[in-house]
Design an enzyme around this catalytic site. Structure first.
Site, short mmCIF file in Angstrom:
data_model
loop_
_atom_site.label_atom_id
_atom_site.label_comp_id
_atom_site.label_asym_id
_atom_site.label_seq_id
_atom_site.Cartn_x
_atom_site.Cartn_y
_atom_site.Cartn_z
N CYS A 31 -11.95 8.26 6.48
CA CYS A 31 -11.53 9.06 7.64
C CYS A 31 -12.74 9.64 8.38
O CYS A 31 -13.40 10.55 7.88
CB CYS A 31 -10.60 10.18 7.16
SG CYS A 31 -10.20 11.41 8.40
N CYS A 34 -12.57 13.38 9.18
CA CYS A 34 -12.74 14.15 7.94
C CYS A 34 -14.22 14.34 7.65
O CYS A 34 -14.65 15.43 7.25
CB CYS A 34 -12.09 13.42 6.76
SG CYS A 34 -10.29 13.21 6.91
#
Length: 106
Positions: A31, A34
Site C-alpha cells: 500500500c 500506507c
C-alpha cells in the site's frame, strides 16, 4: 515510544485492554499511501507518547481483526478508547492533519 506492531493474537491485550488510547493503523506492505503516512505516525508516536500508543497491524499477516472490523480500504486508522472504537480516519493525510485529528479525538 515508537509505534508497536500488533497481531490478531495480541490485539486484546495490546489494544482493547490498554490503559491509554491506542491508534491502530491497518496497513499492508503493498500500500503506497500506507508507506507515505508511516514516517508521520512514527513521529507522532514520539510526540504524543504520553497520551496515546500508536500501533500498526499488517492486514495481510493478520486477517482476523481486520475482517471482524470490516476493513475494506487502507490506510485505515482507528482510535480505541477504553477498549472501544472511538474515532476513525480513512486514507492518507499529511502529518499536521493527522496530528490535529488525533489530538482533537483524544
Amino acid at each position: 515510544m515508537a509505534t508497536i506492531n500488533v497481531t490478531d493474537e495480541g490485539f486484546q491485550k495490546d489494544v482493547l485492554d490498554s490503559d491509554k488510547p491506542v491508534l491502530v493503523d491497518f496497513w499492508a506492505e503493498w500500500c503506497g499511501p500506507c508507506k507515505m503516512i508511516a514516517p508521520a505516525l512514527e513521529e507522532l508516536s514520539e510526540e504524543l507518547a504520553d497520551k496515546v500508543t500508536i500501533a500498526k497491524m499488517d492486514i495481510m499477516e493478520n486477517t482476523g481483526v481486520p475482517g471482524k472490523m470490516g476493513v475494506q480500504s487502507i490506510p485505515y486508522l482507528v482510535l480505541f478508547k477504553n477498549g472501544e472504537p472511538a474515532a476513525q480516519m480513512r486514507g492518507a493525510a499529511p502529518k499536521g492533519q493527522l496530528k490535529q485529528w488525533l489530538e482533537g479525538e483524544l
